[in-house]
Write a protein that holds these residues in place. Sequence first.
Motif, short mmCIF file in Angstrom:
data_model
loop_
_atom_site.label_atom_id
_atom_site.label_comp_id
_atom_site.label_asym_id
_atom_site.label_seq_id
_atom_site.Cartn_x
_atom_site.Cartn_y
_atom_site.Cartn_z
N ASN A 394 -38.13 22.68 25.72
CA ASN A 394 -39.26 22.72 26.65
C ASN A 394 -39.41 24.08 27.32
O ASN A 394 -40.52 24.55 27.54
N ALA A 395 -38.30 24.71 27.63
CA ALA A 395 -38.35 26.03 28.26
C ALA A 395 -39.04 27.03 27.33
O ALA A 395 -39.91 27.80 27.77
N GLU A 396 -38.69 27.01 26.06
CA GLU A 396 -39.28 27.98 25.12
C GLU A 396 -40.75 27.67 24.87
O GLU A 396 -41.59 28.58 24.84
N ILE A 397 -41.08 26.40 24.68
CA ILE A 397 -42.48 26.03 24.43
C ILE A 397 -43.34 26.43 25.63
O ILE A 397 -44.44 26.98 25.47
N LEU A 398 -42.87 26.15 26.83
CA LEU A 398 -43.62 26.49 28.04
C LEU A 398 -43.89 27.99 28.11
O LEU A 398 -45.03 28.41 28.40
N CYS A 399 -42.89 28.78 27.84
CA CYS A 399 -43.05 30.23 27.91
C CYS A 399 -44.02 30.74 26.86
O CYS A 399 -44.86 31.61 27.12
N ASN A 400 -43.94 30.17 25.66
CA ASN A 400 -44.87 30.58 24.59
C ASN A 400 -46.30 30.24 24.95
O ASN A 400 -47.23 31.03 24.71
N GLU A 401 -46.50 29.06 25.51
CA GLU A 401 -47.85 28.62 25.85
C GLU A 401 -48.45 29.44 27.00
O GLU A 401 -49.66 29.67 27.04
N LEU A 402 -47.61 29.89 27.90
CA LEU A 402 -48.09 30.69 29.03
C LEU A 402 -48.20 32.17 28.68
O LEU A 402 -48.77 32.94 29.47
N GLY A 403 -47.65 32.57 27.57
CA GLY A 403 -47.75 33.96 27.13
C GLY A 403 -46.84 34.92 27.87
O GLY A 403 -47.10 36.13 27.90
N GLY A 503 -55.74 20.77 30.30
CA GLY A 503 -56.47 20.10 29.24
C GLY A 503 -55.52 19.64 28.14
O GLY A 503 -54.33 19.91 28.16
N GLU A 504 -56.06 18.94 27.16
CA GLU A 504 -55.21 18.43 26.09
C GLU A 504 -54.73 19.58 25.22
O GLU A 504 -55.48 20.48 24.86
N GLY A 505 -53.47 19.54 24.88
CA GLY A 505 -52.89 20.60 24.08
C GLY A 505 -51.40 20.71 24.31
O GLY A 505 -50.79 19.92 25.04
N ALA A 506 -50.79 21.74 23.73
CA ALA A 506 -49.34 21.89 23.79
C ALA A 506 -48.84 22.16 25.20
O ALA A 506 -47.77 21.69 25.59
N LEU A 507 -49.63 22.93 25.99
CA LEU A 507 -49.20 23.24 27.35
C LEU A 507 -49.13 21.96 28.20
O LEU A 507 -48.15 21.73 28.90
N GLN A 508 -50.17 21.16 28.12
CA GLN A 508 -50.15 19.91 28.88
C GLN A 508 -49.01 19.00 28.41
O GLN A 508 -48.32 18.38 29.23
#
Length: 643
Positions: A394-403, A503-508
């Motif tokens: 989750n830490a890595e996905i969150l960082c990728n989604e936020l750029g 919105g719907e997507g990986a970040l949410q």
Amino acid sequence: MKDGFLKAAALSPALRVADCGYNTDQILTQLRDCAQRGVKLAVFPEFCLTGYTCGDLFLQRTLQQGALEGLGRILEASAGLDLVALVGLPLMVRGKLYNCAAVVCRGQILGVVPKTYLPNYGEFYEKRQFTPGSCEVEQITLCGQEVPFGTSLLFRCRQLESFVLGVELCEDLWSALPPSTFHALAGATVIANLSASDETVGKAEYRRALVENQSARLLCGYIYASAAHGESTQDMVFAGHNLIAENGTLLAEALPFGGKIAETELDCQRLESERAKNTSFEPTSDGYVTVDFDLNLSETALTRWVDPAPFVPGDPARRAARCELILTMQADGLAKRMEHARAKKAVIGISGGLDSCLALLVAVRAMKQLGRPAADVLAVTMPCFGTTKRTRSNAEILCNELGVSFQEIDIARTVHSHFADIGQDESVLDVTFENGQARVRTLELMDLANRTGGLVVGTGDLSELALGWATYNGDHMSMYGVNAGVPKTLVRHLVRYEADAAGEGALQKVLLDILDTPVSPELLPAKDGEIAQKTEDLVGPYELHDFYLYYVLRFGFGPAKIFRLAKAAFAGRAEYPDEVLYKWLRNFYWRFFAQQFKRSCLPDGPKVGSVTLSPRGDWRMPSDASAALWLAELEQLPLHHSL
């Protein structure tokens, strides 16, 4: 009245214009009903004994005498009732007629307060019949009693000294400088307003705002009782719009034309506490006369709503607005600090948990405000013995989604070396085992910030600071703590707000999974890949601790009263029987006192609400203060002896 709770009612009995006998009957019926319900302060409308719309009939001796006879009957009936009642009547004093409120208690007229401001515009012609009241208090004879008469009167309950009553009438509140302002500065914590405000389009909203704002400005309880059905409709209509407010919050309301009673409990101790710490509230009692009276000090059943989540607005729209404001405040504080420090990076330890997630969201907002790329945020994940695949992912996905920039530092090797240095047996999972990891993480972040010209952003929240649930000079330390003023219950809603906005997507999706992850420092080895160390199993539910924290810091209430409020707030919650509430309240006090040393040297961070623990701001406490008095008070509760 125990614990400072005063049950009060604003009533509008149906009446007949100029029929004092009938009106007195209606008042007495409601008065007796009030006493049976445990009401201690009953406020009736202006001229309730005669009707407000009598016009020139007020000048008739017959009507004046009828009102006096009605007052006499109320006086006689009150002898057997344990309450204070306020009734309105015309009263001739030294050849002049006054619009008055009589304050009655247990067969005694405590005093008579005349109206100060007489409206003589629009539909009102009070100066035709009446004389404005004087602030000078004099003695008059009324119903065979020597009674104080004047506007500068206060009425104080001996059994509940935080209950001090001041009185004004209708137009007094609508004036530029209401008498209640002076009453409050002289010590009144409760203001009663006997009113006959006619109803016109838009007036209810304005009236409600006046009552709320005056109660907020004066840090008082405000009871507004207005005339209703039965008044003459020759030129006006009266709606019985009754209101009770406390320090800006409307507690009870009888809507116009509803024919209802506004009834609730005022917390006089809460009001007293607010004034005690407000240095702008400068008391002055020049010219005032205080009349003492007695009531039975009985238990007051609470009907007022006690919010189980005092930091979180219940209304979704208000909650969303609050979240946006807090995120903006946090981001603005960090942006200013980044500018001042000329920091090239905002360095954050990201764990996959709630607090670091919120700090990361705030940092991204700060960069946007500064016109800088999200990549100027350096998020660092530092897995060790307790890190699970879920939180790491989750830490890595969150960082990728936020750029943001992302870096992993496996600290296990460093921790092994550190344990060897100090002789720590790694099979002993004690506080050294846990804190060693937290301090190594902080060391990595601090030195990485130095190397990149960055600033370490702290992630710990207000609830953790209250409980001391942070490693001293570990996650306790940073260069700017953006979450320091945010309680854990609110952290969840801030992240939820950002999830809804994504919105719907990986970040949410990842934000929702972080919200669903048990709160944990992950400092003990995982069991079968799952989190082994759940914070709330160890220190208790954060929703309870945030509730306790609010009342300890915001109002300075003692353990016994907080326990009573908790029972009311969490009533019906099967997971929170009395023994659980008691257990974690005791735990809260023990931890709160024992952990002050961590709060005495907190890094800077923005205040976002009315409660904060900054040693430079709202909270100054010795690090070695004793909790003995507070724990002793808890031990006096009947529950303690049954455990």
